[in-house]
Design an enzyme around this catalytic site. Structure first.
Site, PDB file in Angstrom:
ATOM      1  N   GLU A  49      38.962  41.201  42.053  1.00  0.00           N
ATOM      2  CA  GLU A  49      38.022  41.606  43.090  1.00  0.00           C
ATOM      3  C   GLU A  49      38.236  40.686  44.287  1.00  0.00           C
ATOM      4  O   GLU A  49      38.060  39.473  44.186  1.00  0.00           O
ATOM      5  CB  GLU A  49      36.574  41.516  42.607  1.00  0.00           C
ATOM      6  N   ASP A  60      24.495  37.970  47.994  1.00  0.00           N
ATOM      7  CA  ASP A  60      25.192  36.767  47.552  1.00  0.00           C
ATOM      8  C   ASP A  60      24.344  35.522  47.736  1.00  0.00           C
ATOM      9  O   ASP A  60      23.597  35.385  48.706  1.00  0.00           O
ATOM     10  CB  ASP A  60      26.511  36.615  48.316  1.00  0.00           C
TER      11      ASP A  60
END
Length: 265
Positions: A49, A60
């Site tokens: 990824e 995040d």
């Protein structure tokens, strides 16, 4: 059959679990990203990824936020991420690469152009964090036409309807977020994961990768009991942050090999 689908079939046939590491394109240094990708493969990664840095990465935690900031400061864009994949493909034509990021850069490029350029670069899947599956039928179809797997997130809070929507339009794998909150959290409850994954499997036979809160070999092994693959992101970014000068590549390869060995044990 897509490259990601073929990979998971091979893993299942051999009784193995997938290992999906996340790195941010351009962090710690844009010149190092492709080398880090090859180190991930040498260590035993199944899929890579590659994070597209964004100025407001809402899903995040602070570790990946800092990583995005460092990459953006060095001028990394969606275009340069695609260039990195293209460079990686010169030596590795087989390891699936998934671009993971946010909608804004893709929308600025335009979905049609993005699909064309991503496919030409060698991208195999795309995961747009802030694209809910129920609003992305057209986007997912456009990706599939280009030969790119559209991957979607599910979470502990996902309704039965959202699970069904994701199951209808996703391909490659489904990314199950193991806990509420942002990336980098550490309170992983493997029993919760094990109880929810069967509910997702009732709706789809697409492989399920689990991420968030997986920090070491033990947590990776525990999650892999019920999941088809494990995703590790924040722990890798911290490792790269802390690596002594010149040792990031070797440190990463060593860490990934430890996780791979645990999954195979």
């Amino acid at each position: 059959m897509s490259k990601i689908t073929a990979l998971f079939k091979e893993l299942k046939a051999s009784g193995k679990k997938g290992l999906i590491p996340f790195i941010t394109a351009g962090d710690p240094d844009p010149k190092l990203t492709v080398e880090l990708m090859h180190a991930l493969v040498r260590g035993g990664s199944s899929v890579i990824e590659l994070g597209v840095p964004f100025s407001d990465p809402m899903a995040d935690g602070p570790v990946i936020q800092r990583s995005s900031e460092r990459a953006l400061t060095q001028g990394v864009t969606l275009h340069s991420c695609l260039d990195m994949v293209k460079e990686f493909r010169k030596k590795d034509a087989t390891t699936p690469v998934v671009l993971m990021g946010y909608a804004n850069p893709v929308e600025q490029m335009g979905a049609e152009r993005f699909a064309t350029e991503a496919k030409a670069a060698g991208v195999d899947g795309v995961l747009i964090v802030d694209y809910p599956p129920e609003e992305c039928v057209d986007f997912a179809a456009r990706m599939r036409v280009a030969g790119i797997d559209p991957i979607f997130l599910l979470a502990p809070t996902s309704s039965h309807e959202r699970i069904k929507e994701a199951a209808k339009i996703a391909s490659g794998y489904i990314y199950y977020v193991s806990m509420r909150g942002v990336t980098g959290a550490s309170h992983l409850n493997t029993q919760d994961v094990a109880s929810i994954i069967p509910k997702i499997r009732e709706e789809t036979d697409i492989p399920i990768a689990v991420g968030f809160g997986i920090n070491d070999a033990a947590s990776a092994k525990a999650v892999s009991v019920s999941a088809d693959a494990v995703v590790i992101g924040s722990r890798i970014i911290r490792l790269l942050e802390d690596a002594p000068p010149g040792q990031a590549v070797q440190s990463l390869e060593t860490f990934i090999r430890e996780i791979r060995d645990a999954l195979d044990s």
